[in-house]
Structures are given as structure tokens and as C-alpha cells.
Design an enzyme around this catalytic site. Structure first.
Site, mmCIF file in Angstrom:
data_model
loop_
_atom_site.group_PDB
_atom_site.id
_atom_site.type_symbol
_atom_site.label_atom_id
_atom_site.label_comp_id
_atom_site.label_asym_id
_atom_site.label_seq_id
_atom_site.Cartn_x
_atom_site.Cartn_y
_atom_site.Cartn_z
ATOM 1 N N ASN A 12 -31.039 -5.524 -10.223
ATOM 2 C CA ASN A 12 -31.936 -5.249 -9.147
ATOM 3 C C ASN A 12 -31.069 -6.142 -8.339
ATOM 4 O O ASN A 12 -30.196 -6.974 -7.564
ATOM 5 C CB ASN A 12 -32.801 -6.878 -10.198
ATOM 6 C CG ASN A 12 -33.944 -7.382 -9.264
ATOM 7 O OD1 ASN A 12 -33.929 -6.463 -8.246
ATOM 8 N ND2 ASN A 12 -34.127 -8.724 -9.360
ATOM 9 N N LYS A 14 -32.688 -6.920 -5.082
ATOM 10 C CA LYS A 14 -33.402 -7.783 -4.695
ATOM 11 C C LYS A 14 -33.220 -7.420 -2.956
ATOM 12 O O LYS A 14 -33.298 -6.009 -2.710
ATOM 13 C CB LYS A 14 -32.490 -8.919 -5.033
ATOM 14 C CG LYS A 14 -32.440 -9.413 -5.539
ATOM 15 C CD LYS A 14 -31.751 -10.639 -6.187
ATOM 16 C CE LYS A 14 -31.784 -11.185 -7.853
ATOM 17 N NZ LYS A 14 -31.913 -12.616 -8.030
ATOM 18 N N HIS A 98 -40.635 -11.863 -11.815
ATOM 19 C CA HIS A 98 -39.045 -12.194 -11.764
ATOM 20 C C HIS A 98 -38.856 -13.774 -11.113
ATOM 21 O O HIS A 98 -40.387 -13.757 -10.309
ATOM 22 C CB HIS A 98 -37.986 -11.334 -10.393
ATOM 23 C CG HIS A 98 -37.193 -11.657 -10.171
ATOM 24 N ND1 HIS A 98 -36.543 -13.056 -9.600
ATOM 25 C CD2 HIS A 98 -36.095 -10.648 -11.134
ATOM 26 C CE1 HIS A 98 -35.114 -12.738 -9.790
ATOM 27 N NE2 HIS A 98 -35.228 -11.767 -10.363
ATOM 28 N N GLU A 100 -38.083 -15.106 -8.666
ATOM 29 C CA GLU A 100 -37.420 -15.024 -7.496
ATOM 30 C C GLU A 100 -39.133 -15.219 -6.738
ATOM 31 O O GLU A 100 -39.273 -16.106 -5.834
ATOM 32 C CB GLU A 100 -37.215 -14.684 -6.976
ATOM 33 C CG GLU A 100 -35.488 -15.348 -6.920
ATOM 34 C CD GLU A 100 -34.580 -14.220 -6.741
ATOM 35 O OE1 GLU A 100 -34.682 -12.817 -6.181
ATOM 36 O OE2 GLU A 100 -33.071 -13.935 -7.394
ATOM 37 N N GLU A 170 -34.216 -13.777 -18.094
ATOM 38 C CA GLU A 170 -33.552 -14.967 -16.527
ATOM 39 C C GLU A 170 -33.655 -16.176 -16.478
ATOM 40 O O GLU A 170 -35.076 -16.522 -16.352
ATOM 41 C CB GLU A 170 -34.034 -13.989 -15.808
ATOM 42 C CG GLU A 170 -33.884 -12.861 -15.814
ATOM 43 C CD GLU A 170 -33.723 -11.593 -14.907
ATOM 44 O OE1 GLU A 170 -32.840 -10.968 -14.096
ATOM 45 O OE2 GLU A 170 -34.500 -11.743 -13.614
ATOM 46 N N GLY A 176 -27.642 -15.815 -10.211
ATOM 47 C CA GLY A 176 -27.173 -16.217 -8.993
ATOM 48 C C GLY A 176 -26.118 -17.372 -9.013
ATOM 49 O O GLY A 176 -25.653 -18.024 -7.859
ATOM 50 N N SER A 216 -26.221 -13.827 -14.144
ATOM 51 C CA SER A 216 -25.117 -13.529 -14.101
ATOM 52 C C SER A 216 -24.120 -12.846 -14.872
ATOM 53 O O SER A 216 -22.973 -13.004 -15.301
ATOM 54 C CB SER A 216 -24.541 -15.071 -13.901
ATOM 55 O OG SER A 216 -25.048 -15.709 -13.137
HETATM 56 P P1 13P Z 1 -27.774 -12.019 -10.976
HETATM 57 O O1 13P Z 1 -27.311 -10.885 -11.836
HETATM 58 O O2 13P Z 1 -27.130 -12.423 -9.405
HETATM 59 O O3 13P Z 1 -27.121 -13.613 -11.410
HETATM 60 O O4 13P Z 1 -28.726 -12.008 -10.625
HETATM 61 C C1 13P Z 1 -29.766 -11.962 -12.091
HETATM 62 C C2 13P Z 1 -31.275 -11.976 -11.751
HETATM 63 O O5 13P Z 1 -32.287 -11.926 -10.943
HETATM 64 C C3 13P Z 1 -31.790 -10.291 -12.098
HETATM 65 O O6 13P Z 1 -32.896 -9.964 -11.707
#
Ligand code: 13P
Length: 254
Positions: A12, A14, A98, A100, A170, A176, A216
Site C-alpha cells: 500500500n 499510500k 483502511h 486512515e 491492521e 507506521g 509495521s
Molecule cells: P506500515 O507498514 O507503514 O506500518 O503501514 C501499514 C499499512 O497501513 C498498510 O496498509
């Protein structure tokens, strides 16, 4: 690794990568990952890079995913991108719900369910995300939270559609942050999510549905996470932006 379900590892990206940067990354990934047959590999660039990446991966084992889509078809929906438009670029997967988007765009389970239905109708496999916040985990309500999210986000789908849906667990506190759920924490929630699907759609669907872990994921923790019986892949954020780390996550998972 011997699992009934084929691993699916998705990057992803982003809100990252220009078209030029995207082309460099997928060019490198194609070379690195050409021999890999054991894993479904998916890259999810921003909308603006879908066209270029789609052409660049035509002759490869990398599949294309989008990071969101509109729940409606064509029409007066300013700023939206419809499933049919994604199909133009041979998009096979779409990340939905997601954390976010749940947080910043206030996406609800009901909205995510509509998007998931629209994705299936267009033959795009939704990757439906669920996960608890740190406060929810500390309050001991992780299972209740992810159960509500999962049931709400799959409402209206047929059992056949649920079987083809990819679920991504997740934990919000692991995204992150460099904090990964322990393998035991991940396995526990994955097994629980599979049980919820079994209750709704029966054992066969539950046995076949693929559940990714996200939060992560790095080359040094991928193998242990993927070795858990109910972890069927990964949704990778930061580490999917570099060829070395994404390729190593995939290689270490096999
Ligand atoms: P990270 O791998 O940067 O923690 O992000 C995970 C994520 O949100 C994947 O959709």
C-alpha cells in the site's frame, strides 16, 4: 511454507510516488520478484500512477490494486473514481476501509460494505481493512471492535463474494509506528476473524478466505508473522516503498 491458502502480499503505497518514481520501483520489483510463484504479489499505487504501472507490469507476476474507489457508478460524483474506471487499468484489487480513511474521511462500515459490493460487481477483489486503536486494545475490546467492523463491512455480500474478499487485520497502533503486533496477538485476532466469517458464511468460506496482517511488517518480522496458521499474507505500508524491503518481505515469507 505449506498453507491451504495462497499467500497474498500487497504494497500500500499510500499518498507516495510520482509516476517516474513508481516506474523505477515496479521495474526493480519485476526483476527481483520474477521467479516468485508462491505468493500473489500486489502493488497499490496512487490513482495517478495506475495507468503507467498497469502498462509496466503487463508481462509480470505483479498485480495491480487501487487504494480506494467510489461506491457509485458513473455520474455526478465529483472527485470519485468508479470501479469501471479502475477496470480500464486492469485493476484487480482495491483496498477498502483502511484505518486512515476511516479516521480522516470518516468512512463507515456501511459505506465500506457498499464499496465492497460495487468492487465485486466489477470483478475487483476488495481488501477490506479492520483494526482496533490502542485505546480499544487496552480497554480489552479488540474482538468486539473488529467483529463489528468486519460484519458491517461485509454486509450484503454473498458467501461466494466473501470467500473471494481479502480481509486485512491492521491494528491501528501498529501502523507506521514500528510497533508490530506479536505473532501471538496477530494469530489470535486472525483466528477470531475467521471464526466470525464461519458463523456468517460457513466453514468452507472461513477456511478459504485470506486474512492479511498489516502494521509495521518488515523483512525481519515477515517470516514469523506468515508462519502463523491464520495469517495469509501482509498489507505493507512503509516497507513497500523500497524495492529491497518489499522484495525481502516476500522472499522471507515463502
Ligand atoms: P506500515 O507498514 O507503514 O506500518 O503501514 C501499514 C499499512 O497501513 C498498510 O496498509
Amino acid at each position: 511454507m505449506d498453507k491451504e491458502r495462497k499467500l497474498i502480499i500487497a504494497g500500500n503505497w499510500k499518498c507516495n510516488k510520482t509516476v517516474a518514481e513508481a516506474l523505477v520501483l515496479v521495474g526493480d520489483l519485476k526483476r527481483e520478484l520474477a521467479p516468485v510463484k508462491e505468493v500473489d504479489i500486489v502493488c497499490c499505487p496512487p490513482f495517478t500512477a495506475l495507468d503507467a504501472v498497469s502498462k509496466a507490469i503487463l508481462d509480470s507476476n505483479i498485480r495491480l490494486g487501487a487504494q480506494n474507489m467510489g461506491e457509485n457508478g458513473l455520474g455526478a460524483f465529483t472527485g470519485e473514481v468508479a470501479a469501471g474506471m479502475l477496470k480500464e487499468f486492469s485493476v484487480g484489487y482495491v483496498i477498502l476501509g483502511h484505518s486512515e480513511r476511516r479516521q480522516f474521511q470518516k468512512e463507515s462500515d456501511a459505506l465500506i460494505a457498499k464499496k465492497a459490493a460495487a468492487a465485486h460487481a466489477a470483478n475487483i477483489i476488495p481488501i477490506v481493512c479492520v483494526g482496533e486503536t490502542l485505546a480499544e486494545r487496552e480497554a480489552g475490546i479488540t474482538n468486539a471492535v473488529v467483529e463489528t467492523q468486519l460484519k458491517g463491512s461485509l454486509t450484503g455480500l454473498t458467501s461466494e463474494q466473501v470467500e473471494r474478499t481479502v480481509v486485512a487485520y491492521e491494528p491501528v497502533w501498529a501502523i507506521g509506528t514500528g510497533k508490530t503486533a506479536t505473532t501471538a496477538q496477530a494469530q489470535e485476532v486472525h483466528a477470531f476473524l475467521r471464526k466470525v466469517i464461519g458463523t456468517l458464511h460457513g466453514d468452507t468460506v472461513a477456511r478459504r478466505v485470506r486474512i492479511q496482517y498489516g502494521g509495521s511488517v518488515k523483512p525481519n518480522n515477515a517470516r514469523e508473522l506468515m508462519s502463523q496458521p491464520d495469517v495469509d499474507g501482509a498489507l505493507v505500508g512503509g516497507a513497500s516503498l523500497e524495492v529491497r524491503s518489499f522484495a525481502d518481505i516476500i522472499k522471507n515469507s515463502i
